[in-house]
Scaffold this motif. Structure first.
Motif, PDB file in Angstrom:
ATOM      1  N   GLY A  86       0.804  -1.199   0.000  1.00  0.00           N
ATOM      2  CA  GLY A  86       0.000   0.000   0.000  1.00  0.00           C
ATOM      3  C   GLY A  86       0.840   1.253   0.000  1.00  0.00           C
ATOM      4  N   SER A  87       0.158   2.373  -0.218  1.00  0.00           N
ATOM      5  CA  SER A  87       0.798   3.689  -0.239  1.00  0.00           C
ATOM      6  C   SER A  87       0.005   4.649   0.635  1.00  0.00           C
ATOM      7  CB  SER A  87       0.840   4.258  -1.659  1.00  0.00           C
ATOM      8  OG  SER A  87       1.616   3.455  -2.498  1.00  0.00           O
ATOM      9  N   TYR A  88       0.704   5.668   1.123  1.00  0.00           N
ATOM     10  CA  TYR A  88       0.073   6.712   1.903  1.00  0.00           C
ATOM     11  C   TYR A  88       0.554   8.048   1.361  1.00  0.00           C
ATOM     12  CZ  TYR A  88      -1.351   9.629   5.796  1.00  0.00           C
ATOM     13  OH  TYR A  88      -1.924  10.606   6.571  1.00  0.00           O
ATOM     14  N   ASP A  89      -0.397   8.922   0.983  1.00  0.00           N
ATOM     15  CA  ASP A  89      -0.056  10.242   0.449  1.00  0.00           C
ATOM     16  C   ASP A  89       0.327  11.172   1.590  1.00  0.00           C
ATOM     17  OD1 ASP A  89      -0.726   9.268  -2.030  1.00  0.00           O
ATOM     18  OD2 ASP A  89      -2.715  10.192  -2.064  1.00  0.00           O
ATOM     19  N   LEU A  90       1.547  11.698   1.542  1.00  0.00           N
ATOM     20  CA  LEU A  90       2.006  12.640   2.559  1.00  0.00           C
ATOM     21  C   LEU A  90       1.464  14.040   2.294  1.00  0.00           C
ATOM     22  CD1 LEU A  90       5.688  11.416   2.814  1.00  0.00           C
ATOM     23  CD2 LEU A  90       3.821  10.961   4.409  1.00  0.00           C
ATOM     24  N   ASN A  91       1.391  14.410   1.030  1.00  0.00           N
ATOM     25  CA  ASN A  91       0.814  15.685   0.605  1.00  0.00           C
ATOM     26  C   ASN A  91       0.389  15.536  -0.851  1.00  0.00           C
ATOM     27  OD1 ASN A  91       3.137  16.134  -0.997  1.00  0.00           O
ATOM     28  ND2 ASN A  91       4.174  17.155   0.699  1.00  0.00           N
ATOM     29  N   LYS A  92       0.242  16.644  -1.568  1.00  0.00           N
ATOM     30  CA  LYS A  92      -0.254  16.619  -2.941  1.00  0.00           C
ATOM     31  C   LYS A  92       0.643  15.818  -3.887  1.00  0.00           C
ATOM     32  CE  LYS A  92      -1.556  19.833  -6.603  1.00  0.00           C
ATOM     33  NZ  LYS A  92      -1.640  21.254  -6.976  1.00  0.00           N
ATOM     34  N   PHE A  94       4.003  14.007  -2.689  1.00  0.00           N
ATOM     35  CA  PHE A  94       4.849  12.958  -2.112  1.00  0.00           C
ATOM     36  C   PHE A  94       4.024  11.851  -1.473  1.00  0.00           C
ATOM     37  CE2 PHE A  94       7.881  16.415  -2.359  1.00  0.00           C
ATOM     38  CZ  PHE A  94       9.029  15.752  -2.784  1.00  0.00           C
ATOM     39  N   PHE A  95       4.514  10.618  -1.615  1.00  0.00           N
ATOM     40  CA  PHE A  95       3.858   9.477  -0.978  1.00  0.00           C
ATOM     41  C   PHE A  95       4.920   8.491  -0.512  1.00  0.00           C
ATOM     42  CE2 PHE A  95       4.353   8.270  -5.384  1.00  0.00           C
ATOM     43  CZ  PHE A  95       4.714   6.932  -5.343  1.00  0.00           C
ATOM     44  N   ILE A  96       4.546   7.646   0.451  1.00  0.00           N
ATOM     45  CA  ILE A  96       5.402   6.539   0.874  1.00  0.00           C
ATOM     46  C   ILE A  96       4.700   5.247   0.494  1.00  0.00           C
ATOM     47  CG2 ILE A  96       6.633   7.742   2.715  1.00  0.00           C
ATOM     48  CD1 ILE A  96       4.702   6.495   4.711  1.00  0.00           C
ATOM     49  N   ASN A  97       5.488   4.223   0.203  1.00  0.00           N
ATOM     50  CA  ASN A  97       4.944   2.973  -0.302  1.00  0.00           C
ATOM     51  C   ASN A  97       5.688   1.802   0.334  1.00  0.00           C
ATOM     52  OD1 ASN A  97       5.558   0.814  -2.727  1.00  0.00           O
ATOM     53  ND2 ASN A  97       3.433   1.463  -2.682  1.00  0.00           N
ATOM     54  N   VAL A  98       4.960   0.753   0.683  1.00  0.00           N
ATOM     55  CA  VAL A  98       5.560  -0.503   1.138  1.00  0.00           C
ATOM     56  C   VAL A  98       4.958  -1.624   0.293  1.00  0.00           C
ATOM     57  CG1 VAL A  98       3.896  -0.866   3.013  1.00  0.00           C
ATOM     58  CG2 VAL A  98       6.125  -1.961   3.122  1.00  0.00           C
ATOM     59  N   LEU A  99       5.798  -2.568  -0.121  1.00  0.00           N
ATOM     60  CA  LEU A  99       5.350  -3.647  -0.995  1.00  0.00           C
ATOM     61  C   LEU A  99       6.050  -4.935  -0.588  1.00  0.00           C
ATOM     62  CD1 LEU A  99       3.598  -4.202  -3.536  1.00  0.00           C
ATOM     63  CD2 LEU A  99       5.660  -3.817  -4.885  1.00  0.00           C
ATOM     64  N   TYR A 100       5.275  -6.008  -0.425  1.00  0.00           N
ATOM     65  CA  TYR A 100       5.811  -7.321  -0.089  1.00  0.00           C
ATOM     66  C   TYR A 100       5.711  -8.224  -1.316  1.00  0.00           C
ATOM     67  CZ  TYR A 100       6.341 -11.919   1.981  1.00  0.00           C
ATOM     68  OH  TYR A 100       6.762 -13.192   2.257  1.00  0.00           O
ATOM     69  N   SER A 101       6.785  -8.950  -1.617  1.00  0.00           N
ATOM     70  CA  SER A 101       6.820  -9.862  -2.770  1.00  0.00           C
ATOM     71  C   SER A 101       7.331 -11.222  -2.322  1.00  0.00           C
ATOM     72  CB  SER A 101       7.768  -9.340  -3.854  1.00  0.00           C
ATOM     73  OG  SER A 101       7.419  -8.056  -4.262  1.00  0.00           O
ATOM     74  N   TYR A 102       6.745 -12.284  -2.899  1.00  0.00           N
ATOM     75  CA  TYR A 102       7.203 -13.645  -2.613  1.00  0.00           C
ATOM     76  C   TYR A 102       7.086 -14.490  -3.874  1.00  0.00           C
ATOM     77  CZ  TYR A 102       8.113 -17.976  -0.152  1.00  0.00           C
ATOM     78  OH  TYR A 102       8.675 -19.148   0.271  1.00  0.00           O
ATOM     79  N   SER A 103       8.089 -15.305  -4.148  1.00  0.00           N
ATOM     80  CA  SER A 103       8.101 -16.159  -5.340  1.00  0.00           C
ATOM     81  C   SER A 103       6.954 -17.164  -5.306  1.00  0.00           C
ATOM     82  CB  SER A 103       9.410 -16.939  -5.430  1.00  0.00           C
ATOM     83  OG  SER A 103      10.507 -16.089  -5.511  1.00  0.00           O
ATOM     84  N   VAL A 104       6.236 -17.276  -6.407  1.00  0.00           N
ATOM     85  CA  VAL A 104       5.171 -18.266  -6.541  1.00  0.00           C
ATOM     86  C   VAL A 104       5.796 -19.620  -6.885  1.00  0.00           C
ATOM     87  CG1 VAL A 104       3.141 -18.920  -7.878  1.00  0.00           C
ATOM     88  CG2 VAL A 104       3.512 -16.532  -7.285  1.00  0.00           C
ATOM     89  N   LEU A 105       6.758 -19.611  -7.777  1.00  0.00           N
ATOM     90  CA  LEU A 105       7.498 -20.800  -8.177  1.00  0.00           C
ATOM     91  C   LEU A 105       8.950 -20.622  -7.762  1.00  0.00           C
ATOM     92  CD1 LEU A 105       6.037 -21.082 -11.795  1.00  0.00           C
ATOM     93  CD2 LEU A 105       5.333 -22.395  -9.783  1.00  0.00           C
ATOM     94  N   PRO A 106       9.703 -21.708  -7.605  1.00  0.00           N
ATOM     95  CA  PRO A 106      11.121 -21.547  -7.244  1.00  0.00           C
ATOM     96  C   PRO A 106      11.860 -20.721  -8.290  1.00  0.00           C
ATOM     97  CG  PRO A 106      10.463 -23.852  -7.093  1.00  0.00           C
ATOM     98  CD  PRO A 106       9.324 -23.115  -7.732  1.00  0.00           C
ATOM     99  N   MET A 107      12.722 -19.811  -7.818  1.00  0.00           N
ATOM    100  CA  MET A 107      13.554 -19.021  -8.725  1.00  0.00           C
ATOM    101  C   MET A 107      14.811 -19.781  -9.126  1.00  0.00           C
ATOM    102  SD  MET A 107      15.388 -16.385  -6.166  1.00  0.00           S
ATOM    103  CE  MET A 107      17.014 -16.700  -6.781  1.00  0.00           C
TER     104      MET A 107
END
Length: 137
Positions: A86-92, A94-107
């Motif tokens: 998700g993201s959070y808008d700091l003002n008009k 700028f925003f901060i963002n956090v994202l989680y990723s995980y492999s579906v199949l072995p890399m």
């Protein structure tokens, strides 16, 4: 978006013993995301990512005769991930963002993997600060 992502792994540091293992992976990543905007400041995101391996390096330092080094048998040139965040808008703009990723199949595959199929998986949390360009309404 298209992102250039650097991922990797290394063994934990042990006092008096240099790093025994280091893995560096560089990917070009194309995430396909669905976003929900609350019309205020929050955006929630979920989707998948397709990654193309551009570069990899595996370094093994055998200065500790008792260390067991992991050798990767194979690395897939393409990997697929599930993503959420998700993201959070700091003002008009700028925003901060956090994202989680995980492999579906072995890399890839390694003889020292804890999984039954000897697969290795990416597991990543990304934090970003962004600037949003907005046009006229």
């Amino acid at each position: 978006e298209i992102a250039y992502t650097q991922k990797g792994s290394q063994t934990k540091w042990i006092q008096g013993v240099p790093r025994q293992y280091f893995l560096k992976l560089d990917y070009v990543e194309v995430p396909l995301m669905v976003n929900y905007h609350d019309n205020k400041k929050v955006t929630l995101s979920a989707g998948v990512g397709i990654n193309a391996l551009m570069y990899n390096r595996e370094e093994i330092v055998n200065s500790n005769p008792y260390a067991v080094a992991s050798h990767i048998r194979t690395l897939n040139k393409t990997s697929f991930e599930i993503k959420g965040g998700g993201s959070y808008d700091l003002n008009k703009h700028f925003f901060i963002n956090v994202l989680y990723s995980y492999s579906v199949l072995p890399m890839g595959f390694s003889d020292n993997s804890a999984y039954l199929n000897k697969g290795i998986f990416n597991n990543l949390v990304t934090f970003r600060i962004g600037y949003l360009l907005k046009g006229k309404k």
